[in-house]
Design a protein around this motif. Structure first.
Motif, mmCIF file in Angstrom:
data_model
loop_
_atom_site.group_PDB
_atom_site.id
_atom_site.type_symbol
_atom_site.label_atom_id
_atom_site.label_comp_id
_atom_site.label_asym_id
_atom_site.label_seq_id
_atom_site.Cartn_x
_atom_site.Cartn_y
_atom_site.Cartn_z
ATOM 1 N N LEU A 27 -17.367 30.934 -3.418
ATOM 2 C CA LEU A 27 -16.127 30.201 -3.656
ATOM 3 C C LEU A 27 -14.911 31.092 -3.453
ATOM 4 N N THR A 28 -13.876 30.505 -2.872
ATOM 5 C CA THR A 28 -12.636 31.245 -2.694
ATOM 6 C C THR A 28 -11.476 30.250 -2.771
ATOM 7 N N PRO A 29 -10.348 30.647 -3.406
ATOM 8 C CA PRO A 29 -9.290 29.658 -3.663
ATOM 9 C C PRO A 29 -8.414 29.362 -2.443
ATOM 10 N N ARG A 30 -8.006 28.083 -2.334
ATOM 11 C CA ARG A 30 -7.058 27.664 -1.298
ATOM 12 C C ARG A 30 -6.098 26.641 -1.896
ATOM 13 N N HIS A 31 -4.891 26.567 -1.306
ATOM 14 C CA HIS A 31 -3.881 25.636 -1.816
ATOM 15 C C HIS A 31 -4.172 24.196 -1.421
ATOM 16 N N VAL A 32 -3.806 23.273 -2.297
ATOM 17 C CA VAL A 32 -4.096 21.855 -2.065
ATOM 18 C C VAL A 32 -2.901 20.970 -2.411
ATOM 19 N N ASP A 33 -2.924 19.738 -1.878
ATOM 20 C CA ASP A 33 -2.074 18.699 -2.433
ATOM 21 C C ASP A 33 -2.956 17.484 -2.707
ATOM 22 N N LEU A 34 -2.362 16.384 -3.090
ATOM 23 C CA LEU A 34 -3.156 15.207 -3.434
ATOM 24 C C LEU A 34 -2.381 13.951 -3.044
ATOM 25 N N ARG A 35 -3.083 13.043 -2.342
ATOM 26 C CA ARG A 35 -2.466 11.749 -2.051
ATOM 27 C C ARG A 35 -3.259 10.640 -2.730
ATOM 28 N N PRO A 36 -2.802 10.192 -3.901
ATOM 29 C CA PRO A 36 -3.441 9.027 -4.515
ATOM 30 C C PRO A 36 -2.979 7.765 -3.782
ATOM 31 N N PHE A 37 -3.840 6.749 -3.764
ATOM 32 C CA PHE A 37 -3.511 5.506 -3.082
ATOM 33 C C PHE A 37 -3.256 4.398 -4.092
ATOM 34 N N VAL A 38 -2.205 3.625 -3.829
ATOM 35 C CA VAL A 38 -1.744 2.638 -4.787
ATOM 36 C C VAL A 38 -1.668 1.271 -4.106
ATOM 37 N N LEU A 39 -2.220 0.254 -4.758
ATOM 38 C CA LEU A 39 -2.139 -1.111 -4.249
ATOM 39 C C LEU A 39 -1.209 -1.919 -5.133
ATOM 40 N N VAL A 40 -0.339 -2.694 -4.505
ATOM 41 C CA VAL A 40 0.646 -3.471 -5.261
ATOM 42 C C VAL A 40 0.545 -4.937 -4.874
ATOM 43 N N SER A 41 0.430 -5.803 -5.848
ATOM 44 C CA SER A 41 0.430 -7.244 -5.593
ATOM 45 C C SER A 41 1.052 -7.915 -6.805
ATOM 46 N N PRO A 42 1.303 -9.239 -6.715
ATOM 47 C CA PRO A 42 1.861 -9.917 -7.904
ATOM 48 C C PRO A 42 0.913 -9.795 -9.108
ATOM 49 N N GLU A 43 -0.354 -9.484 -8.853
ATOM 50 C CA GLU A 43 -1.296 -9.334 -9.970
ATOM 51 C C GLU A 43 -1.179 -7.985 -10.665
ATOM 52 N N ILE B 209 0.869 -1.177 0.000
ATOM 53 C CA ILE B 209 0.000 0.000 0.000
ATOM 54 C C ILE B 209 0.909 1.230 0.000
ATOM 55 N N VAL B 210 0.753 2.074 -0.999
ATOM 56 C CA VAL B 210 1.605 3.255 -1.109
ATOM 57 C C VAL B 210 0.731 4.498 -1.287
ATOM 58 N N GLY B 211 1.174 5.599 -0.723
ATOM 59 C CA GLY B 211 0.524 6.885 -0.975
ATOM 60 C C GLY B 211 1.578 7.830 -1.522
ATOM 61 N N ILE B 212 1.361 8.323 -2.724
ATOM 62 C CA ILE B 212 2.342 9.220 -3.344
ATOM 63 C C ILE B 212 1.795 10.643 -3.251
ATOM 64 N N ASP B 213 2.432 11.482 -2.458
ATOM 65 C CA ASP B 213 1.916 12.851 -2.302
ATOM 66 C C ASP B 213 2.347 13.722 -3.475
ATOM 67 N N LEU B 214 1.333 14.306 -4.146
ATOM 68 C CA LEU B 214 1.603 15.119 -5.316
ATOM 69 C C LEU B 214 1.183 16.563 -5.079
ATOM 70 N N VAL B 215 1.914 17.464 -5.690
ATOM 71 C CA VAL B 215 1.442 18.848 -5.768
ATOM 72 C C VAL B 215 1.472 19.255 -7.240
ATOM 73 N N ARG B 216 0.711 20.295 -7.518
ATOM 74 C CA ARG B 216 0.555 20.694 -8.911
ATOM 75 C C ARG B 216 0.878 22.180 -9.019
ATOM 76 N N THR B 217 1.540 22.554 -10.115
ATOM 77 C CA THR B 217 1.820 23.974 -10.287
ATOM 78 C C THR B 217 1.311 24.508 -11.629
ATOM 79 N N GLY B 218 0.804 23.595 -12.466
ATOM 80 C CA GLY B 218 0.293 24.026 -13.761
ATOM 81 C C GLY B 218 -0.552 22.920 -14.352
ATOM 82 N N PRO B 219 -1.157 23.152 -15.533
ATOM 83 C CA PRO B 219 -2.069 22.161 -16.112
ATOM 84 C C PRO B 219 -1.449 20.766 -16.164
ATOM 85 N N ASP B 220 -0.201 20.656 -16.558
ATOM 86 C CA ASP B 220 0.418 19.337 -16.651
ATOM 87 C C ASP B 220 1.646 19.206 -15.772
#
Lengths: 313, 474
Positions: free
Chosen positions: B421-437, B142-153
């Motif tokens: 609505l008012t803007p605030r800064h964010v990050d993102l933690r997607p969750f990743v599952l790893v198995s032999p499959e 089980i992995v969580g990769i913390d991402l931040v974004r600074t532009g569209p891509d």
């Protein structure tokens, strides 16, 4: 199921039952105190005794007043059996066994806790007392209802029921232990109004005034009340009812085993030896001695359940 | 990087409504602010009732608090998302290969891509794992990769969480709450589901069962107990997977297996999803004072009698000093260019880099190598002179304990405030599952939002909140 989970379920439902019983004892005490002013203090003394907490109360209070007794029973955290403490204990155990509960049961328990925490945050003024007590009892009924309506009938349910009925039997026995003298034949001969108040107090404490009147009629006496609370299997708070339920649920838990477990044997023993005769036999044995004996056997049964199902190491 | 305008995920950098938010925007325009305020309160009630609370460390009383939830979804398009997931998969493959290598032949050190002392002197390196091959070859289940974004891509990896990443229960409950409160939004937008996570998790864990397993693998979740800050999540995941939630004192080693005490005796466990740190896992092998672990579990593990997820010793891969080598690590094991960018990182253990950091403290973020939860960190641009002076002393005293990074212009997303609505800064933690499959990235993840205006700290322990995160079909 984990032994720890069985333990948590058992105590969650014991505590819920206790919260409800304590709330009912306060209601009864308040009712008697309001209608029989001369009985005020002695009635609160017996309420504290029935709740099993008189010694602790005396150790922490200078004198026994109505307000002090109510506050102690209702919301004092130093009293582990207060309504607030019991609901907190129930919810703490519910968190511990969260995976064994349905969403509905957990939410009802959590809601009971949140409501108790809010309503009992400050001293409850007399005017609010009926509402607060009613609300506490409704909250615990909601948990019971959700339990009936949403939980699978498996060993999780059995441990929940064991906790409920041990506590309930214990509560009924304690009420009888405190008030046994008003049920003795010598007392009934007096037939004074005092005795009637005491009877009423007993019946109210187990929410069974109406049921009793309906079944036993106007001419009923102390012997009938004793029969009703000890031996009547139609009455869901009687000792006979609770002990049979304990035997049933222990039987379900032992299903598939070669022979009944030690706790199941103990429950069967209590039922056969003490709760299968008529009320005369109880009086011949001695009502007080009988109740003391049953209380002791219930405590042993509870300890046996803990051992049989590996509640602890 | 510091002087580019802030990228808002709804309005871009030029106040033009971005495509993923179009349907949401027209819905919001038709909404009454009063109704939404009521909804915000309703959400809070739902969270309280469900008991989604966390315990705050460092408080005398075990206080339960809610993590604030914001009702405005964060929306990412499927096209943007698929680029991110490819990058995550690549990174997670590399992390597993790295862990296997570090505990076996250490080719990456022999190739001179990572200095020997980065491993041997690292407290996250676990010597008891040397030569151990976990079942299925998986280290980080089980992995969580913390991402931040600074532009569209422009997505950057801020942190890899390869030990016991938390927060997935919030991802699931946030979605559940949104479905209950705004069903119409889900009819209008094709939002990819997250609700299969618990089933996926169970399947993924079961697929990593050891050879000792007889029949259907028995999975359990190990929690430090009811007072742990993430206890709710442990109970939630066990419940959702339909497996037992155990504590150390429920377990013991019986006949070479780790077994749990049930009402009918001891039952062996095949896969243990542990939410207890390495150090506390086994008092015989690690911290002898630990009450949370199971004496002898490491011996059973090394003999192949149980799968521990994640494997002990995975901390060496998410250590902040190792982080700076991640681009090399990805290239070394995958033979590909990294798809996700690393945030440029100065290693204070190297004297020229330390000198730069000390000269530029006012503009940098300084982090402890082993810190987490936003504690023990300096954010130069918002820090007081006193804080900066304190950190200058700390850096000089123990330079190897710190890394520094530029202050990123984190993207913002709208939150719901009293006036709209008012803007605030964010990050993102997607969750990743790893198995032999295979590797599975859940669509979305946990968005953490800094609720204070201008703040860049999103940690829940520091006043951050969360949001539902949508990946919408194009």
């Amino acid at each position: 199921m984990l032994g720890k989970t069985a333990n948590g379920l058992y105590w969650m439902y014991r505590s819920l039952e206790r919260a409800e019983n304590t709330a009912r004892l306060i209601e009864t005490g308040q009712r008697i105190a309001l209608t029989r002013l001369e009985l005020g203090e002695s009635e609160w003394r017996s309420v504290l005794q029935s709740a099993g907490t008189l010694d602790q109360f005396d150790a922490t209070h200078e004198e026994l007043t109505k307000d002090a007794a109510i506050d102690w029973l209702l919301r004092d955290r130093a009293n582990p059996s207060s309504v607030l403490s019991s609901i907190e204990t129930a919810r703490q155990n519910a968190r511990l066994v969260r995976t064994a509960l349905t969403h509905e049961v957990w939410e009802a328990t959590n809601a009971a806790y949140m409501s108790a925490r809010d309503m009992l945050a400050r001293k409850v003024v007399e005017r609010d007392l009926p509402n607060v007590l009613g609300s506490m009892r409704r909250r615990s009924s909601l948990v019971r209802g959700m339990t009936h309506g949403t939980m699978l009938r498996n060993d999780i349910y059995d441990f929940a029921r064991l906790g409920t009925f041990i506590e309930r039997a214990d509560n009924t026995a304690r009420i009888l232990d405190v008030k046994y003298y008003v049920l003795l034949p010598s007392a009934s001969a007096v037939g004074s109004s005092l005795d009637n108040v005491q009877w009423e107090s007993i019946l109210r404490s187990v929410s069974a005034r109406g049921g009793f009147r309906m079944e036993y009629g106007a001419g009923a006496g102390t012997r009938d009340i004793a029969h009703f609370l000890i031996l009547d299997r139609r009455m869901p708070r009687s000792l006979a009812f609770c002990v049979r339920k304990l035997g049933d649920n222990l039987g379900y838990l032992n299903k598939g085993q070669m022979r009944p477990g030690p706790a199941q044997l103990k429950a069967q023993h209590i039922e056969r030896t003490y709760l299968s005769h008529d009320i005369d036999a109880v009086f011949d044995y001695g009502l007080h001695e009988f109740i003391q004996k049953v209380l002791k056997l219930l405590a042993e049964l509870s300890a046996q359940i803990e051992t049989d199902f590996r509640f602890y190491e | 990087m510091e002087n580019t305008p802030i990228f808002d995920e709804m309005w871009g950098s030029d106040e033009r409504l971005r495509q993923p938010y179009q349907k949401f925007h027209s819905w919001f325009d038709g909404e009454d602010l009063k109704r939404l305020r009521a909804k915000q309160r309703e959400a809070e009630e739902l969270f309280r009732l469900t008991g989604i609370t966390f315990n705050v460390y460092g408080r005398a009383e075990a206080e339960e608090r809610l993590i604030p939830f914001d009702i405005i979804p964060r929306i990412i398009s499927e096209r943007e998302w698929s680029r991110v997931t490819r990058g995550i998969e690549q990174r997670v493959r590399a992390i597993n290969a790295f862990l296997h290598d570090i505990y076996h032949r250490q080719e990456i050190i022999k190739a001179g891509r990572i200095p020997q002392e980065m491993i041997s002197r690292n407290s996250a390196f676990e010597p008891r794992m040397i030569g151990v091959s976990p079942p299925g070859g998986i280290y980080t289940h089980i992995v969580g990769i913390d991402l931040v974004r600074t532009g569209p891509d422009d997505f950057f990896v801020l942190e890899d969480n390869a030990r016991t990443p938390s927060g997935v229960s919030y991802m699931l409950e946030n979605r559940e709450t949104m479905l209950q409160m705004f069903p119409e939004l889900f009819s209008q937008n094709r939002v990819k589901g997250v609700q299969s996570y618990p089933t996926d998790l169970r399947r993924s864990l079961a697929a990593c069962a050891p050879d000792a397993t007889g029949g259907r693998p028995v999975v359990a979740v190990l929690t430090p107990g009811i007072y742990n800050s993430a206890y709710y999540e442990h109970a939630f995941l066990a419940d959702q997977m339909g497996v037992e939630l155990v504590e150390g004192h429920d377990l013991r080693v019986v006949d070479g297996r780790v077994a749990m005490r049930t009402t009918r005796g001891y039952t062996p466990i095949d896969v243990l999803y542990r939410r207890v740190d390495d150090e506390f896992l086994d008092p015989l092998n690690f911290n002898p004072e630990s009450q949370l672990g199971v004496p002898g579990i490491m011996d059973v593990y090394r003999a192949g009698g149980i799968t521990i997820a994640n494997a002990p010793g995975t901390g060496i891969a998410d250590d902040k000093a190792i982080y700076s080598y991640m681009p090399e690590i990805v290239e070394f094991y995958t033979g590909e260019r990294p798809l996700l960018q690393n945030v440029p990182t100065w290693r204070c253990s190297e004297s020229d880099q330390l000198a730069y950091v000390l000269d530029n403290l006012e503009e940098l973020v300084v982090k402890e190598v082993h810190g987490s939860g936003g504690y023990g960190m300096l954010i130069g641009p918002t820090a007081t002179k006193k804080d900066i002076a304190t950190f200058r002393r700390k850096l000089k005293a123990r330079p190897g304990n710190y890394i520094a990074q530029p202050t990123l212009n984190l993207s913002s997303v709208p939150i719901f405030a009293r006036q709209g609505l008012t803007p605030r800064h964010v990050d993102l933690r997607p969750f990743v599952l790893v198995s032999p499959e295979g590797i599975k990235v859940t669509d979305g993840g946990l968005t953490r939002v800094a609720l204070k205006k201008g703040s860049l700290v999103v940690n829940s322990s520091q006043g951050g909140g969360t949001k539902d995160t949508w990946v919408v079909e194009d």
